[in-house]
Design a protein around this motif. Structure first.
Motif, PDB file in Angstrom:
ATOM      1  N   TYR A 155      -8.042  -2.300  -0.588  1.00  0.00           N
ATOM      2  CA  TYR A 155      -6.789  -2.963  -0.228  1.00  0.00           C
ATOM      3  C   TYR A 155      -6.989  -3.839   1.010  1.00  0.00           C
ATOM      4  N   TRP A 164       0.829  -1.200   0.000  1.00  0.00           N
ATOM      5  CA  TRP A 164       0.000   0.000   0.000  1.00  0.00           C
ATOM      6  C   TRP A 164       0.860   1.244   0.000  1.00  0.00           C
ATOM      7  N   TRP A 174      -8.121   2.454  -0.132  1.00  0.00           N
ATOM      8  CA  TRP A 174      -7.618   1.830   1.092  1.00  0.00           C
ATOM      9  C   TRP A 174      -8.543   0.710   1.565  1.00  0.00           C
TER      10      TRP A 174
END
Length: 235
Positions: free
Chosen positions: A79, A50, A76
């Motif tokens: 992910y 990330w 995010w």
């Protein structure tokens, strides 16, 4: 991200998309405060894949619209969701009888995987091996000796006579007959012998499992055990 990381991120985005640049000092201060309020729980980068700058760059490349904090948050969350979907909970090293410690270790591992600070654990059926057992769990298994308590094993013995006879033979120091292939019933290693009857046409039939292995299989296991025991001596 803290305020300094947010400022660095906005500076990076401003170089890629000048529309996000705020010339007025008050507007720049408000923009920084807004992004920090919305992205304070999103890390700038993690050791495993990330990076906020990569997510922002990908959005600017693929979308004609000006980037917003929600675009970063969406990337995010995707992910995190992908990492948890690929994660298979490993066996905790805590005592299984301590439910609080067991659950806390599972939750801690999941949080680390979702936060990007630990790699997802793959399914044990794919990567299972003796070398990957947690050292604390290995020490516990050695102390206990078996995952089945002796009282439960004794209670189950009448319902699985083949396994009970095998365990009794091993406990007495005899070789494991199921470690070799049976030449009479053709049972492969690890499987119990089966009753093999000869039909009138000289064909073999019968599938009932035997509680004890065939004598020839036991003799072959004894010979194999003796050969392996003598091999280091002759070497």
């Amino acid at each position: 991200m803290d305020r300094r990381e947010i400022a660095a991120l906005l500076a990076y985005i401003g170089r890629l998309d000048p529309r996000t640049i705020r010339v007025d000092q008050g507007e720049a201060r408000d923009q920084l405060a807004q992004w920090h309020e919305l992205l304070s729980d999103v890390p700038m980068a993690t050791p495993y894949g990330w990076d906020t700058r990569i997510a922002a760059r990908q959005h600017i490349r693929s979308s004609p619209y000006q980037i917003l904090p929600s675009d970063v948050i969406r990337a995010w969350e995707n992910y995190r969701r992908d990492r948890l979907a690929r994660h298979c909970d490993p066996t905790p090293s805590a005592d299984p009888d301590d439910q609080a410690a067991w659950s806390a270790e599972l939750a801690s591992t999941r949080r680390a995987v979702a936060a990007g600070t630990a790699q997802p654990a793959q399914a044990r059926a794919i990567t299972s091996s003796r070398g990957e057992i947690d050292p604390k769990l290995e020490a516990m298994l050695q102390g206990v000796g078996s995952c089945i308590p002796p009282a439960a094993r004794a209670a189950l013995a009448p319902y699985r006579p083949g396994r009970a006879a095998r365990e009794a033979a091993i406990a007495q120091g005899q070789p494991d007959a199921l470690s070799v292939r049976c030449e009479w019933c053709k049972a492969p290693p690890g499987e119990r012998c089966r009753r093999r009857r000869i039909a009138p046409d000289d064909g073999a039939y019968g599938t009932a499992p035997r509680a004890t292995p065939h004598p020839g299989r036991l003799d072959l296991a004894v010979a194999r055990h003796t050969e392996q025991a003598q091999r280091p001596v002759t070497a």
